[in-house]
Structure formats: structure tokens, C-alpha cells
Design an enzyme around this catalytic site. Structure first.
Site, PDB file in Angstrom:
ATOM      1  N   ALA A  88      -0.124  -1.101   6.052  1.00  0.00           N
ATOM      2  CA  ALA A  88       0.315   0.079   6.811  1.00  0.00           C
ATOM      3  C   ALA A  88       1.081  -0.358   8.048  1.00  0.00           C
ATOM      4  O   ALA A  88       0.866  -1.445   8.591  1.00  0.00           O
ATOM      5  CB  ALA A  88      -0.878   0.952   7.214  1.00  0.00           C
ATOM      6  N   GLU A 121      -2.740  -0.801  -5.883  1.00  0.00           N
ATOM      7  CA  GLU A 121      -2.765   0.594  -6.298  1.00  0.00           C
ATOM      8  C   GLU A 121      -2.012   1.424  -5.287  1.00  0.00           C
ATOM      9  O   GLU A 121      -2.074   1.150  -4.089  1.00  0.00           O
ATOM     10  CB  GLU A 121      -4.214   1.108  -6.379  1.00  0.00           C
ATOM     11  CG  GLU A 121      -4.891   0.741  -7.670  1.00  0.00           C
ATOM     12  CD  GLU A 121      -6.240   0.090  -7.426  1.00  0.00           C
ATOM     13  OE1 GLU A 121      -6.676   0.038  -6.260  1.00  0.00           O
ATOM     14  OE2 GLU A 121      -6.841  -0.397  -8.395  1.00  0.00           O
ATOM     15  N   TYR A 133       7.605  -1.262  -2.904  1.00  0.00           N
ATOM     16  CA  TYR A 133       7.103  -2.184  -3.934  1.00  0.00           C
ATOM     17  C   TYR A 133       8.126  -2.352  -5.065  1.00  0.00           C
ATOM     18  O   TYR A 133       8.332  -3.462  -5.556  1.00  0.00           O
ATOM     19  CB  TYR A 133       5.770  -1.685  -4.489  1.00  0.00           C
ATOM     20  CG  TYR A 133       4.688  -1.548  -3.448  1.00  0.00           C
ATOM     21  CD1 TYR A 133       4.450  -2.558  -2.522  1.00  0.00           C
ATOM     22  CD2 TYR A 133       3.900  -0.404  -3.365  1.00  0.00           C
ATOM     23  CE1 TYR A 133       3.472  -2.430  -1.548  1.00  0.00           C
ATOM     24  CE2 TYR A 133       2.913  -0.268  -2.403  1.00  0.00           C
ATOM     25  CZ  TYR A 133       2.711  -1.283  -1.492  1.00  0.00           C
ATOM     26  OH  TYR A 133       1.737  -1.159  -0.531  1.00  0.00           O
TER      27      TYR A 133
HETATM   28  C1  LIG Z   1       4.746   2.270   3.100  1.00  0.00           C
HETATM   29  C2  LIG Z   1       4.950   1.683   4.504  1.00  0.00           C
HETATM   30  C3  LIG Z   1       3.977   0.518   4.713  1.00  0.00           C
HETATM   31  C4  LIG Z   1       6.392   1.166   4.599  1.00  0.00           C
HETATM   32  O1  LIG Z   1       6.512   0.485   5.859  1.00  0.00           O
HETATM   33  P1  LIG Z   1       7.925   0.436   6.654  1.00  0.00           P
HETATM   34  O2  LIG Z   1       7.806  -0.601   7.689  1.00  0.00           O
HETATM   35  O3  LIG Z   1       8.296   1.804   7.092  1.00  0.00           O
HETATM   36  O4  LIG Z   1       8.907  -0.011   5.476  1.00  0.00           O
HETATM   37  P2  LIG Z   1      10.281  -0.824   5.652  1.00  0.00           P
HETATM   38  O5  LIG Z   1      11.009  -0.332   6.875  1.00  0.00           O
HETATM   39  O6  LIG Z   1       9.999  -2.269   5.554  1.00  0.00           O
HETATM   40  O7  LIG Z   1      11.073  -0.321   4.375  1.00  0.00           O
HETATM   41  C5  LIG Z   1      11.275  -1.160   3.247  1.00  0.00           C
HETATM   42  C6  LIG Z   1      11.766  -0.299   2.093  1.00  0.00           C
HETATM   43  O8  LIG Z   1      10.735   0.603   1.680  1.00  0.00           O
HETATM   44  C7  LIG Z   1      11.338   1.836   1.259  1.00  0.00           C
HETATM   45  N1  LIG Z   1      10.909   2.908   2.160  1.00  0.00           N
HETATM   46  C8  LIG Z   1      10.193   2.774   3.313  1.00  0.00           C
HETATM   47  N2  LIG Z   1       9.947   3.988   3.833  1.00  0.00           N
HETATM   48  C9  LIG Z   1      10.527   4.896   3.004  1.00  0.00           C
HETATM   49  C10 LIG Z   1      10.608   6.306   3.008  1.00  0.00           C
HETATM   50  N3  LIG Z   1      10.050   7.044   3.984  1.00  0.00           N
HETATM   51  N4  LIG Z   1      11.251   6.924   1.985  1.00  0.00           N
HETATM   52  C11 LIG Z   1      11.816   6.199   0.994  1.00  0.00           C
HETATM   53  N5  LIG Z   1      11.789   4.820   0.940  1.00  0.00           N
HETATM   54  C12 LIG Z   1      11.144   4.201   1.932  1.00  0.00           C
HETATM   55  C13 LIG Z   1      12.821   1.637   1.349  1.00  0.00           C
HETATM   56  O9  LIG Z   1      13.237   1.105   0.096  1.00  0.00           O
HETATM   57  C14 LIG Z   1      12.929   0.601   2.434  1.00  0.00           C
HETATM   58  O10 LIG Z   1      14.102  -0.154   2.367  1.00  0.00           O
HETATM   59  P3  LIG Z   1      15.397   0.347   3.202  1.00  0.00           P
HETATM   60  O11 LIG Z   1      14.933   0.659   4.591  1.00  0.00           O
HETATM   61  O12 LIG Z   1      16.304  -0.857   3.130  1.00  0.00           O
HETATM   62  O13 LIG Z   1      15.886   1.561   2.483  1.00  0.00           O
HETATM   63  C15 LIG Z   1       4.756   2.779   5.606  1.00  0.00           C
HETATM   64  O14 LIG Z   1       5.506   3.911   5.253  1.00  0.00           O
HETATM   65  C16 LIG Z   1       3.314   3.190   5.822  1.00  0.00           C
HETATM   66  O15 LIG Z   1       2.583   2.576   6.597  1.00  0.00           O
HETATM   67  N6  LIG Z   1       2.894   4.264   5.117  1.00  0.00           N
HETATM   68  C17 LIG Z   1       1.507   4.763   5.246  1.00  0.00           C
HETATM   69  C18 LIG Z   1       0.523   3.804   4.618  1.00  0.00           C
HETATM   70  C19 LIG Z   1       0.856   3.530   3.168  1.00  0.00           C
HETATM   71  O16 LIG Z   1       1.224   4.411   2.399  1.00  0.00           O
HETATM   72  N7  LIG Z   1       0.682   2.250   2.769  1.00  0.00           N
HETATM   73  C20 LIG Z   1       0.898   1.815   1.416  1.00  0.00           C
HETATM   74  C21 LIG Z   1      -0.330   2.044   0.619  1.00  0.00           C
HETATM   75  S1  LIG Z   1      -0.135   1.542  -1.091  1.00  0.00           S
END
Ligand SMILES: CC(C)(COP(=O)(O)OP(=O)(O)OC[C@H]1O[C@@H](n2cnc3c(N)ncnc32)[C@H](O)[C@@H]1OP(=O)(O)O)[C@@H](O)C(=O)NCCC(=O)NCCS
Length: 171
Positions: A88, A121, A133
Site C-alpha cells: 500500500a 491475491e 501487477y
Molecule cells: C495499488 C497501489 C499500491 C498503487 O500504488 P501507486 O504508488 O499509486 O502506483 P504507481 O504510481 O507505482 O503506479 C504504477 C502503475 O500502476 C497502475 N496504476 C496505479 N494507480 C492506478 C489507478 N488509480 N488507476 C489505474 N492504474 C493505476 C498504472 O499502470 C501505473 O503506471 P503509470 O502511472 O505509468 O500509468 C495504491 O493504489 C494503493 O495503495 N492502493 C490501496 C491498497 C491496495 O489496493 N493495495 C494492493 C492490494 S492487492
């Protein structure tokens, strides 16, 4: 798309979590998950487990005052399998590449630790995580019906397998 092994987002540092990180980790956990979120005690129990990689991402705090925890990941390494159990990023710091950098580091650690597969998951509706992913080569290999609560929803089981040099070659 940034390649695996790309430079970290500006100022970002990854390091093993310590007890002093738990408050920040739990705050991020609570705003990130509803199913229910992991407790402080659950995170604390991971700190000394040799099978666990519990990593925090730190970045300079806005307005100075040192580094702040802006994300984390938890991975289990058992024999030749790894499971990414938690990942996260703080809502204010999303879409800066921090999640991808944490994931890349988990993948690199899993491979270095001898894992031949990395599983995780994900909620079926979690568009952001599935895009993250998918962009790193994870493929859906199963579904767990009604796995999540609050709201009830299926989990997709994703697997990453590194390409094997010489796979299928006749020696
Ligand atoms: C999922 C999560 C960890 C992504 O972290 P992040 O630091 O925002 O992600 P990044 O900036 O590294 O993004 C990497 C890629 O992920 C995808 N991505 C990230 N956020 C996205 C969004 N809101 N919508 C669509 N694609 C998204 C994109 O492909 C992105 O690449 P790009 O920026 O070049 O388009 C974050 O949204 C989070 O903490 N979510 C809540 C917790 C969660 O769901 N964890 C995963 C549990 S399985």
C-alpha cells in the site's frame, strides 16, 4: 512504462521496517483497506520473522522534518514460493511510482531468495492494483470466491514467474 530496476522516484528510500514505523504503516493500512485492515499487532509480529520481508518506503516529508513512511510491502518467502501479502501507498503519494518501485523490489528479493513463483491475491474491482501487477507480468491463475468482505467480493489469484534462461533447451 518504467523498466524493472528503474531508478526510484525522487528522494525515495526503501529499508526494512522497524517498530518505530508501525504507527505510520497502520495509518496507511487503515485508509487503504476495509477488509478489515491488519492490526498493529499483526504488523509487529512480522518484524522478527525470518520468512518475512517487511519493507517501508520513505520520502522527505513535506515542509522538511526528515523522512516519512509513504508506503510498505509485506512478502512471505517459503521454499521456492513467495507471496506478496500486502502492498500500500499513502493516498497523497499515489501515482508517483512508489507502488511500482516497492513491487519491483519485492520481485527482485523473491528471485534473489530463490523463489520460482510470486503469488498474490487482489480484489477483482481493484483497478489500480491490477494495472500495476499486470504491467509487471502477473497473470491470473485462479479465483477465490467471496474471499473479501466489506464488501464481499472475489479475489483473483495472480502469479508471476520469471522467464527461465534456457527453458526447454536440449543440453
Ligand atoms: C495499488 C497501489 C499500491 C498503487 O500504488 P501507486 O504508488 O499509486 O502506483 P504507481 O504510481 O507505482 O503506479 C504504477 C502503475 O500502476 C497502475 N496504476 C496505479 N494507480 C492506478 C489507478 N488509480 N488507476 C489505474 N492504474 C493505476 C498504472 O499502470 C501505473 O503506471 P503509470 O502511472 O505509468 O500509468 C495504491 O493504489 C494503493 O495503495 N492502493 C490501496 C491498497 C491496495 O489496493 N493495495 C494492493 C492490494 S492487492
Amino acid at each position: 512504462m518504467a523498466g524493472v530496476g528503474a531508478a526510484p522516484p525522487a528522494g525515495l528510500l526503501l529499508r526494512p521496517a522497524t517498530a518505530s514505523d508501525l504507527d505510520a504503516v497502520v495509518l496507511i493500512e487503515r485508509v487503504s483497506f476495509s477488509d478489515p485492515p491488519w492490526s498493529r499487532r499483526s504488523f509487529a509480529s512480522l518484524l522478527d520473522d525470518p520468512r518475512v520481508r517487511f519493507t517501508v518506503a520513505c520520502a522527505p516529508a513535506a515542509g522538511g522534518g526528515g523522512n516519512a513512511v509513504v508506503g510498505y510491502m509485506v512478502m512471505w518467502l517459503v521454499a521456492d514460493e513467495a507471496e506478496l501479502a500486502n502492498l500500500a501507498v499513502a493516498p497523497a503519494r499515489r501515482r508517483e511510482g512508489i507502488g511500482r518501485y516497492l513491487l519491483d523490489s519485492a520481485m527482485a528479493e523473491a528471485l534473489a531468495g530463490g523463489a520460482k513463483s510470486l503469488y498474490l491475491e487482489v480484489r477483482e474491482s481493484n483497478v489500480a492494483a491490477r494495472a500495476l501487477y499486470g504491467g509487471r507480468g502477473f497473470l491470473a491463475v485462479g479465483r477465490r470466491s467471496a474471499y473479501y468482505r466489506n464488501p464481499t467480493e472475489d479475489a483473483l489469484l495472480l502469479r508471476y514467474r520469471p522467464p527461465q534462461v534456457g527453458r526447454g533447451a536440449v543440453s
